[in-house]
Design a protein around this motif. Structure first.
Motif, short mmCIF file in Angstrom:
data_model
loop_
_atom_site.label_atom_id
_atom_site.label_comp_id
_atom_site.label_asym_id
_atom_site.label_seq_id
_atom_site.Cartn_x
_atom_site.Cartn_y
_atom_site.Cartn_z
N PRO A 93 27.83 59.97 10.33
CA PRO A 93 28.21 61.35 9.98
C PRO A 93 29.12 61.43 8.77
CG PRO A 93 28.45 60.97 12.34
CD PRO A 93 28.19 59.63 11.71
N LEU A 94 29.79 60.34 8.44
CA LEU A 94 30.73 60.35 7.32
C LEU A 94 30.12 59.91 6.01
CD1 LEU A 94 33.85 58.81 9.11
CD2 LEU A 94 33.27 61.22 8.80
N THR A 95 28.84 59.46 6.01
CA THR A 95 28.21 58.98 4.79
C THR A 95 26.94 59.75 4.51
OG1 THR A 95 26.91 57.32 5.97
CG2 THR A 95 29.09 56.65 5.17
N VAL A 96 26.65 59.94 3.25
CA VAL A 96 25.39 60.54 2.81
C VAL A 96 24.87 59.71 1.65
CG1 VAL A 96 25.98 62.87 3.52
CG2 VAL A 96 26.60 62.10 1.23
N GLY A 97 23.57 59.81 1.44
CA GLY A 97 22.95 59.10 0.34
C GLY A 97 22.41 60.08 -0.68
N PRO A 98 21.55 59.62 -1.58
CA PRO A 98 20.96 60.52 -2.58
C PRO A 98 20.26 61.70 -1.91
CG PRO A 98 20.50 58.24 -3.11
CD PRO A 98 21.12 58.24 -1.74
N GLY A 99 20.58 62.91 -2.36
CA GLY A 99 19.98 64.10 -1.76
C GLY A 99 20.43 64.32 -0.34
N GLU A 100 21.56 63.74 0.04
CA GLU A 100 22.09 63.86 1.40
C GLU A 100 21.05 63.44 2.43
OE1 GLU A 100 24.31 67.36 2.20
OE2 GLU A 100 25.66 66.88 0.56
N ILE A 101 20.38 62.31 2.13
CA ILE A 101 19.31 61.87 3.02
C ILE A 101 19.85 61.33 4.33
CG2 ILE A 101 17.74 61.35 1.14
CD1 ILE A 101 18.53 58.46 1.33
N ALA A 102 21.15 61.11 4.43
CA ALA A 102 21.70 60.63 5.70
C ALA A 102 21.62 61.70 6.78
CB ALA A 102 23.15 60.18 5.51
N LEU A 103 21.29 62.93 6.39
CA LEU A 103 21.19 64.00 7.36
C LEU A 103 19.81 64.07 7.99
CD1 LEU A 103 23.10 66.78 5.38
CD2 LEU A 103 24.01 65.12 7.01
N THR A 104 18.86 63.23 7.53
CA THR A 104 17.51 63.26 8.07
C THR A 104 17.32 62.09 9.04
OG1 THR A 104 16.59 61.88 6.30
CG2 THR A 104 16.72 64.25 5.89
N ASP A 105 16.13 61.99 9.64
CA ASP A 105 15.86 60.90 10.56
C ASP A 105 15.70 59.59 9.79
OD1 ASP A 105 12.75 60.24 10.23
OD2 ASP A 105 13.06 62.40 10.03
N GLU A 106 15.73 58.46 10.53
CA GLU A 106 15.76 57.14 9.89
C GLU A 106 14.50 56.86 9.08
OE1 GLU A 106 16.90 53.78 12.13
OE2 GLU A 106 18.52 54.80 13.17
N SER A 107 13.32 57.24 9.59
CA SER A 107 12.10 56.98 8.84
C SER A 107 12.08 57.73 7.52
CB SER A 107 10.88 57.35 9.69
OG SER A 107 10.90 58.73 10.01
N GLN A 108 12.59 58.95 7.53
CA GLN A 108 12.67 59.72 6.30
C GLN A 108 13.69 59.09 5.35
OE1 GLN A 108 10.85 61.99 5.08
NE2 GLN A 108 12.07 62.58 3.29
N GLN A 109 14.80 58.62 5.91
CA GLN A 109 15.79 57.95 5.08
C GLN A 109 15.18 56.74 4.39
OE1 GLN A 109 19.93 57.34 6.40
NE2 GLN A 109 19.25 58.20 8.34
N ALA A 110 14.43 55.94 5.16
CA ALA A 110 13.82 54.74 4.59
C ALA A 110 12.89 55.09 3.43
CB ALA A 110 13.05 53.98 5.67
N ARG A 111 12.10 56.15 3.58
CA ARG A 111 11.20 56.56 2.49
C ARG A 111 11.99 57.03 1.28
NH1 ARG A 111 8.26 58.54 6.98
NH2 ARG A 111 9.19 60.62 6.77
N GLU A 112 13.08 57.76 1.52
CA GLU A 112 13.90 58.26 0.41
C GLU A 112 14.55 57.10 -0.34
OE1 GLU A 112 14.31 61.18 -0.78
OE2 GLU A 112 13.63 62.62 0.73
N TRP A 113 15.12 56.16 0.40
CA TRP A 113 15.76 55.01 -0.26
C TRP A 113 14.74 54.16 -1.00
CZ3 TRP A 113 20.63 54.77 -1.33
CH2 TRP A 113 21.58 55.36 -0.49
N ASP A 114 13.54 54.00 -0.42
CA ASP A 114 12.49 53.24 -1.08
C ASP A 114 12.10 53.91 -2.40
OD1 ASP A 114 10.28 51.09 -0.84
OD2 ASP A 114 9.17 52.93 -1.24
N GLY A 115 11.97 55.21 -2.38
CA GLY A 115 11.64 55.93 -3.60
C GLY A 115 12.74 55.82 -4.64
N PHE A 116 13.98 55.82 -4.18
CA PHE A 116 15.12 55.71 -5.10
C PHE A 116 15.15 54.32 -5.73
CE2 PHE A 116 19.86 55.20 -5.71
CZ PHE A 116 19.90 55.99 -6.85
N GLN A 117 14.93 53.28 -4.93
CA GLN A 117 14.90 51.92 -5.47
C GLN A 117 13.79 51.77 -6.50
OE1 GLN A 117 13.18 48.63 -3.27
NE2 GLN A 117 15.12 47.52 -3.37
#
Length: 291
Positions: free
Chosen positions: A191-215
């Protein structure tokens, strides 16, 4: 050869010999001059002019000459230069790093305290050098592992993807015609961390896709700059200081970043990821400074 020299700090240790061997091969691959330097600290001793004093002053020159002799079968005649510097080793090597393209040192035992390297000259130099520092271990074939037969492994911090670190890794892979493997870790939901586009607020599978796209987006420019480099990407969830050593078993060179510190020097601190690489990885590790 107009490139900045590759400088090696040498002494009489096995780690130093391994570092010199690795640096000699690297100098040939990069068509860069090689300079071997031995620093020795003055301390009270026999009176000047005595045989004991002469022998003592000649020891540093003999030490660096002995290392140079081991490189005769690798380097063309006159390819490497040697020198000795009187004074504290840390200061001498930091001075040499100011004009070097790369500084190579032997790596001895490292402390286990997170984020802190304990004791050695290599630790202090790595934490403060202005150029990339490559640390080579004597054991596990550190000097013999040529990057042209093993992958270059880049630990890419997606929270701070620095050009200097990425460029060093791509250039190393291009120089050795090696595959570049890029490893990044993304944090577990908090709850205290967010990533690009505040992707930490979404589910883990969505986070993984967002981080993969960012990398993928971070590396796209570098793939265009180095079209001949085969890039393989890996993205894991968790701590980068755990993910990087786990991925390094088949690497010939590991590349990590170190943030430059502009505050007064308070100790040889290089950060937890670089520390984990130096502590747990057997192959040579390049620590690249960045702002």
């Amino acid at each position: 050869m107009s490139r900045p020299p590759i400088v090696v700090g040498v002494d009489e240790s096995c780690e130093s010999a391994a570092a010199a061997l690795w640096a000699a091969r690297e100098a040939l691959c990069r068509d860069a001059p090689l300079h071997l330097v031995h620093a020795w600290a003055w301390s009270p001793g026999p009176p000047t002019g005595t045989p004991e004093a002469a022998g003592r002053r000649g020891r540093p020159a003999r030490a660096v000459a002995a290392v140079a002799e081991r490189l005769v079968e690798i380097l063309p005649p006159g390819y490497a230069t040697t020198g000795t510097v009187e004074g504290p080793a840390t200061s001498a090597l930091l001075k040499a790093a100011e004009t070097a393209g790369m500084l190579v040192l032997g790596s001895r035992g490292l402390g286990a305290v997170a984020g802190v390297l304990v004791g050695s000259v290599a630790a202090a130099v790595t934490a403060r050098a202005s150029c990339p520092v490559v640390l080579v271990k004597e054991d596990a074939g550190g000097a013999g592992r040529a990057a042209d037969s093993h992958d270059v492994l880049l630990g890419l911090d997606l929270g701070d993807p620095c050009d200097e670190v990425i460029d060093f890794a791509f250039e190393a892979a291009r120089t050795h015609r090696a595959r570049l493997r890029v490893v990044s870790a993304w944090p577990r939901p908090n709850p205290l961390t967010v990533g690009p586009g505040e992707i930490a607020l979404t589910d883990e599978s969505q986070q993984a896709r967002e981080w993969d796209g960012f990398q993928d987006a971070v590396l796209r420019t570098w793939r265009d700059k180095y079209p001949g480099v085969d890039v393989r990407r890996t993205l894991t969830q968790g701590r980068p200081q755990t993910a990087l050593p786990a991925a390094a078993s088949e690497a010939g060179l590991v590349v990590v970043g170190r943030r430059r510190r502009h505050e007064p020097y308070i100790g040889p601190r290089i950060g937890p990821v670089a520390h984990a690489a130096l502590h747990h990885v057997l192959c040579p590790v390049a620590v690249v400074p960045h702002d």
